[in-house]
Enzyme design. Structure first.
Site, mmCIF file in Angstrom:
data_model
loop_
_atom_site.group_PDB
_atom_site.id
_atom_site.type_symbol
_atom_site.label_atom_id
_atom_site.label_comp_id
_atom_site.label_asym_id
_atom_site.label_seq_id
_atom_site.Cartn_x
_atom_site.Cartn_y
_atom_site.Cartn_z
ATOM 1 N N ASN A 208 -28.050 62.319 80.139
ATOM 2 C CA ASN A 208 -28.372 62.222 81.573
ATOM 3 C C ASN A 208 -27.890 63.499 82.263
ATOM 4 O O ASN A 208 -27.307 64.376 81.626
ATOM 5 C CB ASN A 208 -27.764 60.954 82.179
ATOM 6 C CG ASN A 208 -26.256 60.944 82.054
ATOM 7 O OD1 ASN A 208 -25.581 61.786 82.616
ATOM 8 N ND2 ASN A 208 -25.721 59.991 81.281
ATOM 9 N N ASP A 276 -26.273 53.507 79.268
ATOM 10 C CA ASP A 276 -26.224 52.053 79.148
ATOM 11 C C ASP A 276 -26.694 51.580 77.773
ATOM 12 O O ASP A 276 -26.273 50.532 77.311
ATOM 13 C CB ASP A 276 -27.105 51.415 80.238
ATOM 14 C CG ASP A 276 -26.490 51.627 81.612
ATOM 15 O OD1 ASP A 276 -25.272 51.429 81.732
ATOM 16 O OD2 ASP A 276 -27.213 52.012 82.554
ATOM 17 N N LYS A 286 -33.476 64.062 60.258
ATOM 18 C CA LYS A 286 -34.357 64.421 61.369
ATOM 19 C C LYS A 286 -35.695 63.693 61.205
ATOM 20 O O LYS A 286 -36.293 63.716 60.119
ATOM 21 C CB LYS A 286 -34.576 65.937 61.374
ATOM 22 C CG LYS A 286 -35.354 66.386 62.583
ATOM 23 C CD LYS A 286 -35.598 67.867 62.588
ATOM 24 C CE LYS A 286 -36.590 68.196 63.682
ATOM 25 N NZ LYS A 286 -37.286 69.447 63.446
ATOM 26 N N PRO A 303 -21.138 49.443 75.095
ATOM 27 C CA PRO A 303 -20.052 48.726 75.761
ATOM 28 C C PRO A 303 -19.887 49.246 77.186
ATOM 29 O O PRO A 303 -20.084 50.436 77.439
ATOM 30 C CB PRO A 303 -18.819 49.091 74.925
ATOM 31 C CG PRO A 303 -19.197 50.336 74.183
ATOM 32 C CD PRO A 303 -20.687 50.298 74.000
ATOM 33 N N LYS A 340 -17.705 43.963 87.729
ATOM 34 C CA LYS A 340 -16.952 44.690 86.701
ATOM 35 C C LYS A 340 -15.467 44.322 86.716
ATOM 36 O O LYS A 340 -14.773 44.485 85.732
ATOM 37 C CB LYS A 340 -17.102 46.188 86.902
ATOM 38 C CG LYS A 340 -18.560 46.641 86.903
ATOM 39 C CD LYS A 340 -18.786 47.758 85.959
ATOM 40 C CE LYS A 340 -20.211 48.261 86.081
ATOM 41 N NZ LYS A 340 -20.582 49.159 85.002
#
Ligand code: C5P
Length: 397
Positions: A208, A276, A286, A303, A340
């Site tokens: 990300n 996530d 590959k 997790p 959480k």
């Protein structure tokens, strides 16, 4: 900060003893007065002459050296320091310390002292993971002894895992943190930062856009307020700060393991943008293009590190999460805090138009039990300083 600080450096017999020479150099550069003590084992790895030359001091080696007793008894030697540092600390020395044995000069000094002690363990990974060593470690921690490391990595014996002594600069940082007099002095703050990389095959991964800028700024701010910082970072584009203990990881699962081994901590800040999902059964080779179409990836849930730690048994007194949202930020983040189980959520809008993800500014809302508090848009460094000050105040309360 270390000028004229008196450090009694106990070097025990492991291959990492060579790093103690660099540690002495770094401490001397900062103006510390280093008095070295060598165990018999250490003398097999470094010579008393090189240690004494670097330290610019006599090397103490023998409990029954009467000249030393005449000049300075072992009780006096153990108490004249501002801090005792054991680097490297072998499994054997840690076991002796945990048992309170006093069969040689090093162990006698450690038993006789009322000075704070910082221990940098170094040993083979299996010795470190052995139940006996972990028991001894827990005993030393409950006796109030500070521990730095060990780091994970390649070992001199050819194995891989936790057991490498922390690098000299990391030990220097822990020593500086000990002497710092900021509001987080004596506190251990754990910070996650950066993205995670989840492999698809050995050359491809899912990632990300997190740069690690906010996490790095937080580590810097907490360090500057005197905390001992463990910085668990994914592959970020911003370099980690100096003077903190850096644990570099790639995947979410590795990040969880690193976090769990860094606990106990007084406060934990989860600034990492953890993936996530991971690719289930990532290919060992590959993946090749085929004429028959595209590969199908199946995913497994990673997790949730923040939730695991927030709801775990060894929970830090203050757990802070981040919530990067693109819509109804406060509502989502308020729900996330409860789901959480963390104490605070630092929520921000990461819609591309805000320029926050990967940028140098942040616009955050702090969500606590009392409600939502919007902070004006400011640099990530300023957010970090403000948050670190709030954490210090909360830990004081
Ligand atoms: O659920 P979400 O990813 O939005 O939660 C964000 C917060 O949870 C951040 O503090 C992030 O570091 C943490 N987190 C985590 N482990 C995950 C996912 C998120 O620690 N697997």
């Amino acid at each position: 900060m270390l000028a004229n600080k008196r450090i009694l450096l106990i070097i025990s017999g492991g291959i990492a003893a060579f790093k103690a020479l660099d540690l002495i150099r770094r401490l001397k550069e900062r103006g510390a007065i280093v008095t070295p003590v060598l165990t018999r084992g250490a003398e097999e790895f470094v010579t008393p002459l090189s240690v004494s030359a670097l330290a610019g001091s006599k090397v103490f080696r023998d409990l029954f050296d009467l000249t030393d007793e005449a000049e300075m008894g072992h009780i006096e030697l153990s108490r004249s320091a501002d801090l005792i540092v054991v680097a490297p600390a072998t499994a054997d020395l840690m076991a002796k310390m945990a048992q309170g044995l006093a069969g040689d000069l090093a162990t006698t000094l450690l038993l006789a002292t009322d000075t704070p002690v910082l221990v940098a363990p170094a040993m083979n990974v299996r010795m470190w993971n052995h139940a006996a060593t972990q028991r001894n470690l827990a005993t030393l921690q409950s006796d109030g002894i500070a521990i730095i490391g060990p780091n994970e990595g390649d070992m001199a014996c050819g194995e891989y895992g936790p057991g490498r002594m922390s690098e000299p600069l990391e030990i220097v940082a822990a020593i500086e943190a000990h002497f710092a007099d900021g509001p987080l002095q004596g506190k251990h703050v754990l910070i996650t930062s950066g993205p995670t990389h989840e492999p698809i095959d050995p050359v491809r991964y899912i990632a990300n856009r997190s740069s690690g800028a906010q996490g790095t700024a937080l580590a810097t701010a907490c360090r500057d307020m005197g905390a001992r910082v463990t910085f668990v970072t994914g592959p970020a584009s911003v370099a980690p700060p100096e003077g903190v203990e850096v644990v570099a990881v790639e995947t979410a699962q590795q990040m969880l393991e690193a976090v769990q081994s860094a606990i106990p901590a007084d406060a934990a800040i989860f600034a990492a943008a953890v993936a996530d999902w991971r690719v289930e059964g990532a290919s060992e080779q590959k993946m090749k293009k085929t004429k028959g179409g595209f590969p199908t990836l199946s995913f497994a849930e990673n997790p949730d590190i923040l939730a695991t730690v927030s709801q775990g048994s060894d929970r830090p007194a203050l757990v802070v999460g981040f919530a990067a949202e693109t819509e109804t930020v406060v509502e989502h983040a308020t729900a996330k805090r409860l789901r959480k189980g963390c104490d605070w959520i630092v929520a921000n809008d990461v819609s591309p138009a805000t320029g926050i993800m990967g940028g140098s500014e942040n616009d955050v809302t702090l969500i606590t039990e009392e409600g939502a508090e919007n902070w004006p848009r400011m640099g990530k460094d300023a957010v970090a300083e403000k948050l670190a000050a709030r954490i210090a105040a909360a830990l004081e309360a």
